[in-house]
Design a protein around this motif. Structure first.
Motif, PDB file in Angstrom:
ATOM      1  N   ASP A  95       0.821  -1.216   0.000  1.00 21.96           N
ATOM      2  CA  ASP A  95       0.000   0.000   0.000  1.00 21.96           C
ATOM      3  C   ASP A  95       0.851   1.260   0.000  1.00 21.96           C
ATOM      4  O   ASP A  95       0.511   2.268  -0.626  1.00 21.96           O
ATOM      5  N   GLY A 114      -7.394  -5.265  -8.230  1.00 23.72           N
ATOM      6  CA  GLY A 114      -7.313  -4.006  -8.957  1.00 23.72           C
ATOM      7  C   GLY A 114      -7.410  -4.159 -10.458  1.00 23.72           C
ATOM      8  O   GLY A 114      -7.702  -3.183 -11.168  1.00 23.72           O
ATOM      9  N   ASP A 171     -12.759  -5.065 -12.602  1.00 25.21           N
ATOM     10  CA  ASP A 171     -13.894  -4.352 -12.016  1.00 25.21           C
ATOM     11  C   ASP A 171     -15.211  -5.064 -12.293  1.00 25.21           C
ATOM     12  O   ASP A 171     -16.125  -5.032 -11.475  1.00 25.21           O
ATOM     13  N   ARG A 173       0.918   1.580 -11.096  1.00 21.88           N
ATOM     14  CA  ARG A 173      -0.058   2.380 -10.366  1.00 21.88           C
ATOM     15  C   ARG A 173       0.603   2.942  -9.124  1.00 21.88           C
ATOM     16  O   ARG A 173       1.397   2.260  -8.476  1.00 21.88           O
ATOM     17  N   THR A 226      -1.350   3.499  -2.930  1.00 20.45           N
ATOM     18  CA  THR A 226      -2.734   3.891  -2.650  1.00 20.45           C
ATOM     19  C   THR A 226      -2.976   4.319  -1.218  1.00 20.45           C
ATOM     20  O   THR A 226      -4.015   4.895  -0.909  1.00 20.45           O
ATOM     21  N   PRO A 279      -9.931   0.433  -1.822  1.00 14.21           N
ATOM     22  CA  PRO A 279      -8.726   0.190  -2.630  1.00 14.21           C
ATOM     23  C   PRO A 279      -7.437   0.626  -1.946  1.00 14.21           C
ATOM     24  O   PRO A 279      -6.394  -0.005  -2.127  1.00 14.21           O
ATOM     25  N   SER A 280      -7.497   1.687  -1.144  1.00 15.28           N
ATOM     26  CA  SER A 280      -6.290   2.180  -0.476  1.00 15.28           C
ATOM     27  C   SER A 280      -5.755   1.217   0.573  1.00 15.28           C
ATOM     28  O   SER A 280      -4.617   1.367   1.034  1.00 15.28           O
ATOM     29  N   ALA A 292      -6.242  -2.318   0.135  1.00 18.69           N
ATOM     30  CA  ALA A 292      -6.353  -3.663  -0.441  1.00 18.69           C
ATOM     31  C   ALA A 292      -5.130  -4.515  -0.120  1.00 18.69           C
ATOM     32  O   ALA A 292      -5.250  -5.715   0.148  1.00 18.69           O
TER      33      ALA A 292
END
Length: 471
Positions: free
Chosen positions: A69, A124, A127, A188, A191, A379-380, A382
């Motif tokens: 994360d 991620g 979806d 990415r 998060t 999501p932050s 996960a």
């Protein structure tokens, strides 16, 4: 490359990396006698070939997830694959017992980080509900079937080559995963809202988990109790930290907590099943390493079919809860059958039917457990949630194996004192252990059926993309 193709190739890359880690928990077991003879391990020290890996793997799962994360899951995954692969080279070429144990400890560190972030990366990528169910079915097979595949591969490699190859086989897999990951895994940003690591919390929770795992694998209660005491200090610290490693609100997410409990019980039953069935085949039926490995092939095939072709369809049609409960019930029935194995048993009549049932049950049940566990997580967080889920599986597996193996040993010793021959005493120990494992599976089914909250089923089978269907 099309977006859908890229997503599925990324999934296969992540699953291959995680398979490498899951394999390593069981692939070594069949090779232990050969390792002992070659490197001169004492019977007590030999256990550390397994324990060193379990200590670092179980101890660093939460930290690995949180680092994902904070630093980015892709970066942590790629770095951990490199660490695990290099450690595998060190283990395969180890000239002494001490260096092999040290290499196994480093393998556990790398394996913990790979496992901790892989699930978060997969969540991620997808979806769409149908695609995610299919993806989780593939990942679920790796988690549930990897142990059985490890027994098979360990038997084949030890039988045809040498024990060194149970470690060196990881090298081409690791290189392939790193190369594919460098090209396919999405870039990415991290998060997590917090920008720094809770160092005190990381030290406390890692120390606590290492002590608990050591207490479990060595059956030394003082270490396990010490680990629980440190865990209590960790909770106290996290409640007052401005940047907690594990925000305590995570434990208010009902499905995540229930899924961890279900996963712990399921893992305890399944880890012990792989281990004890291997021992029954070797010590009672007197099968060699290669034959033991091949005995696990039918259940692995069944597990693959139900994980990859049916599990996602059942989840979409009925929702996660019914297939979860049904799968765990089948695992319980399979273990109950193993509880009746006779001393003069045969594989086809007494072992294979039970292994096929547990294979079907595991193939059906794990996918919905994982889907439900991650369903309400932001999501932050996960990566952290993925680490929590994997920690529950790891700790449940270690604790379940320790408990059932200890019970089997106690029963075997008790029967030996009464005059039972060695094979009969061993069989009596395996029987009671399998019976308790069945109780674990029933408890997991009841917990999941009663406490999990799930959204209503879609009610119709999804249309799967061609790339997903070609699994």
């Amino acid at each position: 490359m099309k977006d859908k193709q890229a997503r599925w190739l990324a999934l296969y890359t992540l699953c291959l990396g995680n398979l490498m880690i899951v394999l390593d928990t069981n692939i070594v077991n069949v090779a232990l006698p050969a390792i002992q003879g070659d490197l001169g391990f004492t019977p007590t020290a030999l256990a550390w070939v397994v324990n060193a890996y379990m200590l670092t793997y179980g101890g660093f799962l939460l930290l690995g997830g949180r680092l994902g994360d904070l630093l980015g899951n892709r970066r942590v995954f790629q770095g951990a694959v490199v660490a695990f692969t290099l450690a595998s080279v060190a283990c395969g070429l180890a000239p002494s017992a001490g260096l092999l144990v040290a290499g196994r400890a480093v393998q556990g560190l790398g394996g913990a980080a790979v496992s901790a972030v892989a699930l978060a990366l997969i969540m991620g990528l997808f979806d769409d509900a149908a695609e995610r169910a299919k993806a989780m079915a593939v990942y679920g097979f790796v988690m549930s079937g990897g142990g059985a595949i490890g027994v098979i591969l360990g038997g084949v490699l030890t039988g045809f080559l040498t024990w060194h190859w149970v470690f060196l086989v990881n090298v081409p897999i690791g290189v392939t995963v790193w190369l594919l990951g460098s090209r396919i895994l999405p870039h990415r940003p991290a998060t997590a809202t917090a920008t720094r690591l809770d160092v005190v919390g990381a030290v406390l929770v890692t120390t606590a988990l290492v002590l608990v795992v050591y207490g479990v694998v060595s059956t030394t209660l003082v270490y396990a109790a010490g680990g629980l005491a440190v865990l209590a200090v960790f909770v106290f610290w996290e409640a007052r930290s401005d940047h907690p490693l594990v925000p305590l609100r995570m434990f208010r997410i009902r499905n995540l907590v229930v899924a961890q409990a279900v996963g712990s019980l399921w893992a305890g039953a399944m880890f012990a099943t792989f281990f004890l069935t291997s021992l029954y085949l070797q010590q009672v039926l007197e099968y060699d390493a290669l034959a033991v490995g091949l005995c696990f092939l039918p259940s692995s095939v069944v597990m693959a079919v139900f994980s990859l072709r049916w599990s996602d369809k059942l989840v979409i049609r009925f929702g996660p809860k019914p297939p979860l409960v049904a799968g765990l019930a089948l695992v319980a029935v399979g273990l109950a059958l193993l509880a009746g194995v006779p001393v003069d048993g045969g594989y086809v009549v007494d072992v294979l039917p039970a292994m096929l049932l547990t294979g079907v049950g595991a193939g059906v049940a794990l996918n919905p457990v994982l889907i439900v566990a991650m369903s309400d997580v932001e999501p932050s967080e996960a990566g952290l949630a993925s680490g929590l889920v994997n920690t529950s599986f790891s700790m449940g597996g270690a604790l379940g194996l320790a408990v059932l193996a200890s019970v089997a040993t106690w029963r075997t010793d008790a029967l030996s004192v009464t005059g039972a021959d060695h094979a009969a005493a061993l069989t009596g120990g395996f029987q009671i252990a399998f019976g308790i494992g069945a109780v674990f599976a029933v408890a997991a089914a009841v917990l999941g059926g009663v406490l999990l909250r799930t959204a209503p089923a879609v009610g119709a089978e999804p249309e799967i993309a061609p790339e997903a269907a070609a699994v």
